[in-house]
Design a protein around this motif. Sequence first.
Motif, PDB file in Angstrom:
ATOM      1  N   ASP A  34       0.809  -1.223   0.000  1.00 24.15           N
ATOM      2  CA  ASP A  34       0.000   0.000   0.000  1.00 24.15           C
ATOM      3  C   ASP A  34       0.840   1.271   0.000  1.00 24.15           C
ATOM      4  OD1 ASP A  34      -2.353  -1.542   0.042  1.00 24.15           O
ATOM      5  OD2 ASP A  34      -2.274  -1.683   2.226  1.00 24.15           O
ATOM      6  N   GLY A  35       1.941   1.254  -0.721  1.00 25.32           N
ATOM      7  CA  GLY A  35       2.780   2.443  -0.843  1.00 25.32           C
ATOM      8  C   GLY A  35       3.880   2.567   0.195  1.00 25.32           C
ATOM      9  N   THR A  36       3.947   1.630   1.144  1.00 26.81           N
ATOM     10  CA  THR A  36       5.015   1.618   2.144  1.00 26.81           C
ATOM     11  C   THR A  36       5.897   0.396   1.879  1.00 26.81           C
ATOM     12  OG1 THR A  36       3.567   2.682   3.762  1.00 26.81           O
ATOM     13  CG2 THR A  36       5.541   1.603   4.616  1.00 26.81           C
ATOM     14  N   TYR A  37       7.201   0.588   1.984  1.00 33.44           N
ATOM     15  CA  TYR A  37       8.143  -0.478   1.678  1.00 33.44           C
ATOM     16  C   TYR A  37       8.593  -1.185   2.956  1.00 33.44           C
ATOM     17  CZ  TYR A  37       8.116   1.816  -2.783  1.00 33.44           C
ATOM     18  OH  TYR A  37       7.698   2.369  -3.960  1.00 33.44           O
ATOM     19  N   TYR A  38       8.685  -2.504   2.868  1.00 38.83           N
ATOM     20  CA  TYR A  38       9.118  -3.351   3.982  1.00 38.83           C
ATOM     21  C   TYR A  38      10.105  -4.378   3.452  1.00 38.83           C
ATOM     22  CZ  TYR A  38       4.946  -1.469   6.217  1.00 38.83           C
ATOM     23  OH  TYR A  38       4.000  -0.627   6.737  1.00 38.83           O
ATOM     24  N   ALA A  39      10.990  -4.822   4.325  1.00 35.93           N
ATOM     25  CA  ALA A  39      11.966  -5.840   3.936  1.00 35.93           C
ATOM     26  C   ALA A  39      12.036  -6.927   5.002  1.00 35.93           C
ATOM     27  CB  ALA A  39      13.342  -5.206   3.755  1.00 35.93           C
ATOM     28  N   ILE A  40      11.957  -8.181   4.553  1.00 37.25           N
ATOM     29  CA  ILE A  40      12.082  -9.337   5.436  1.00 37.25           C
ATOM     30  C   ILE A  40      13.048 -10.322   4.788  1.00 37.25           C
ATOM     31  CG2 ILE A  40       9.786  -9.072   6.438  1.00 37.25           C
ATOM     32  CD1 ILE A  40       8.814 -11.358   4.637  1.00 37.25           C
ATOM     33  N   GLU A  41      13.609 -11.194   5.615  1.00 37.31           N
ATOM     34  CA  GLU A  41      14.477 -12.226   5.046  1.00 37.31           C
ATOM     35  C   GLU A  41      13.635 -13.116   4.141  1.00 37.31           C
ATOM     36  OE1 GLU A  41      18.116 -15.193   6.196  1.00 37.31           O
ATOM     37  OE2 GLU A  41      16.905 -14.381   7.817  1.00 37.31           O
ATOM     38  N   ASP A  42      14.167 -13.415   2.979  1.00 36.19           N
ATOM     39  CA  ASP A  42      13.442 -14.183   1.973  1.00 36.19           C
ATOM     40  C   ASP A  42      13.601 -15.678   2.240  1.00 36.19           C
ATOM     41  OD1 ASP A  42      12.020 -14.950  -0.227  1.00 36.19           O
ATOM     42  OD2 ASP A  42      13.504 -14.297  -1.701  1.00 36.19           O
ATOM     43  N   VAL A  43      13.111 -16.098   3.420  1.00 36.29           N
ATOM     44  CA  VAL A  43      13.217 -17.513   3.793  1.00 36.29           C
ATOM     45  C   VAL A  43      12.060 -17.880   4.714  1.00 36.29           C
ATOM     46  CG1 VAL A  43      14.753 -17.036   5.754  1.00 36.29           C
ATOM     47  CG2 VAL A  43      14.751 -19.284   4.730  1.00 36.29           C
ATOM     48  N   CYS A  44      11.424 -18.994   4.426  1.00 42.79           N
ATOM     49  CA  CYS A  44      10.364 -19.495   5.293  1.00 42.79           C
ATOM     50  C   CYS A  44      11.024 -20.183   6.488  1.00 42.79           C
ATOM     51  CB  CYS A  44       9.491 -20.493   4.536  1.00 42.79           C
ATOM     52  SG  CYS A  44       8.193 -21.220   5.557  1.00 42.79           S
ATOM     53  N   THR A  45      10.592 -19.848   7.676  1.00 43.64           N
ATOM     54  CA  THR A  45      11.197 -20.441   8.877  1.00 43.64           C
ATOM     55  C   THR A  45      10.729 -21.875   9.101  1.00 43.64           C
ATOM     56  OG1 THR A  45       9.483 -19.410  10.245  1.00 43.64           O
ATOM     57  CG2 THR A  45      11.587 -18.228  10.016  1.00 43.64           C
ATOM     58  N   HIS A  46       9.821 -22.351   8.296  1.00 43.83           N
ATOM     59  CA  HIS A  46       9.367 -23.744   8.396  1.00 43.83           C
ATOM     60  C   HIS A  46      10.350 -24.684   7.709  1.00 43.83           C
ATOM     61  CE1 HIS A  46       7.102 -27.053   6.240  1.00 43.83           C
ATOM     62  NE2 HIS A  46       7.121 -27.450   7.481  1.00 43.83           N
ATOM     63  N   ASP A  47      10.675 -24.400   6.446  1.00 39.27           N
ATOM     64  CA  ASP A  47      11.556 -25.333   5.720  1.00 39.27           C
ATOM     65  C   ASP A  47      12.692 -24.635   4.979  1.00 39.27           C
ATOM     66  OD1 ASP A  47      10.412 -24.189   3.497  1.00 39.27           O
ATOM     67  OD2 ASP A  47       9.610 -26.062   2.691  1.00 39.27           O
ATOM     68  N   TYR A  48      12.859 -23.338   5.212  1.00 41.15           N
ATOM     69  CA  TYR A  48      13.965 -22.545   4.679  1.00 41.15           C
ATOM     70  C   TYR A  48      13.934 -22.351   3.168  1.00 41.15           C
ATOM     71  CZ  TYR A  48      15.245 -23.409   9.421  1.00 41.15           C
ATOM     72  OH  TYR A  48      15.207 -23.506  10.785  1.00 41.15           O
ATOM     73  N   GLY A  49      12.766 -22.548   2.550  1.00 40.85           N
ATOM     74  CA  GLY A  49      12.598 -22.210   1.144  1.00 40.85           C
ATOM     75  C   GLY A  49      12.348 -20.723   1.004  1.00 40.85           C
ATOM     76  N   GLN A  50      12.474 -20.215  -0.200  1.00 41.09           N
ATOM     77  CA  GLN A  50      12.255 -18.794  -0.442  1.00 41.09           C
ATOM     78  C   GLN A  50      10.780 -18.441  -0.352  1.00 41.09           C
ATOM     79  OE1 GLN A  50      14.492 -18.265  -4.243  1.00 41.09           O
ATOM     80  NE2 GLN A  50      15.314 -16.506  -3.136  1.00 41.09           N
ATOM     81  N   LEU A  51      10.504 -17.263   0.195  1.00 45.22           N
ATOM     82  CA  LEU A  51       9.131 -16.752   0.263  1.00 45.22           C
ATOM     83  C   LEU A  51       8.722 -16.099  -1.055  1.00 45.22           C
ATOM     84  CD1 LEU A  51       9.084 -15.214   3.840  1.00 45.22           C
ATOM     85  CD2 LEU A  51       7.904 -17.277   3.051  1.00 45.22           C
ATOM     86  N   THR A  52       9.683 -15.500  -1.753  1.00 50.34           N
ATOM     87  CA  THR A  52       9.332 -14.892  -3.024  1.00 50.34           C
ATOM     88  C   THR A  52       8.894 -15.997  -3.970  1.00 50.34           C
ATOM     89  OG1 THR A  52      11.673 -14.872  -3.620  1.00 50.34           O
ATOM     90  CG2 THR A  52      10.746 -12.814  -2.823  1.00 50.34           C
ATOM     91  N   GLY A  53       7.903 -15.680  -4.727  1.00 50.97           N
ATOM     92  CA  GLY A  53       7.226 -16.676  -5.548  1.00 50.97           C
ATOM     93  C   GLY A  53       5.875 -16.996  -4.938  1.00 50.97           C
ATOM     94  N   GLY A  54       5.715 -16.652  -3.657  1.00 53.62           N
ATOM     95  CA  GLY A  54       4.433 -16.855  -2.978  1.00 53.62           C
ATOM     96  C   GLY A  54       3.495 -15.694  -3.243  1.00 53.62           C
ATOM     97  N   GLU A  55       2.233 -15.902  -2.965  1.00 52.52           N
ATOM     98  CA  GLU A  55       1.224 -14.883  -3.198  1.00 52.52           C
ATOM     99  C   GLU A  55       1.244 -13.829  -2.094  1.00 52.52           C
ATOM    100  OE1 GLU A  55      -3.594 -14.628  -3.576  1.00 52.52           O
ATOM    101  OE2 GLU A  55      -2.590 -16.444  -4.279  1.00 52.52           O
ATOM    102  N   MET A  56       1.184 -12.576  -2.505  1.00 54.87           N
ATOM    103  CA  MET A  56       1.097 -11.453  -1.573  1.00 54.87           C
ATOM    104  C   MET A  56      -0.349 -11.013  -1.511  1.00 54.87           C
ATOM    105  SD  MET A  56       3.097  -7.835  -1.871  1.00 54.87           S
ATOM    106  CE  MET A  56       2.683  -6.465  -0.806  1.00 54.87           C
ATOM    107  N   GLU A  57      -0.910 -10.983  -0.297  1.00 51.77           N
ATOM    108  CA  GLU A  57      -2.269 -10.493  -0.075  1.00 51.77           C
ATOM    109  C   GLU A  57      -2.211  -9.421   0.987  1.00 51.77           C
ATOM    110  OE1 GLU A  57      -5.634 -12.996   0.859  1.00 51.77           O
ATOM    111  OE2 GLU A  57      -4.861 -14.495  -0.533  1.00 51.77           O
ATOM    112  N   GLY A  58      -2.544  -8.191   0.607  1.00 53.20           N
ATOM    113  CA  GLY A  58      -2.415  -7.095   1.561  1.00 53.20           C
ATOM    114  C   GLY A  58      -0.976  -7.003   2.023  1.00 53.20           C
TER     115      GLY A  58
END
Length: 106
Positions: A34-58
């Motif tokens: 919504d016009g504000t930028y955020y940064a997180i580590e691109d890793v799922c803490t469940h199995d350490y796969g990348q989060l990018t490629g996943g669906e962004m909702e809100g």
Amino acid sequence: MADWVEVGTTEDLPPGSYTSVDVDDVQIAVFNCDGTYYAIEDVCTHDYGQLTGGEMEGCQVACPRHGAKFDITSGEALTPPAYEPVDTFPIRVEDGRIYVADDRWD
């Protein structure tokens, strides 16, 4: 102090989009929520796969592998199978350019 790494321009990252950038061998996902930028580590803490490629909702992103959801604004794990949060990183925007830094070791 951590070095700032340019991610791209605000034009490159419109609301509802994200990208991933390597900062000192750490993949960091940068989101425009919504016009504000955020940064997180691109890793799922469940199995350490990348989060990018996943669906962004809100202001949430879903892991593309097992569906765990994370709050982009805080890194909080919102749904199983992830229970641990992801790291968050500072963002700055100057003259239409977006920068991120890994300040965890400062």
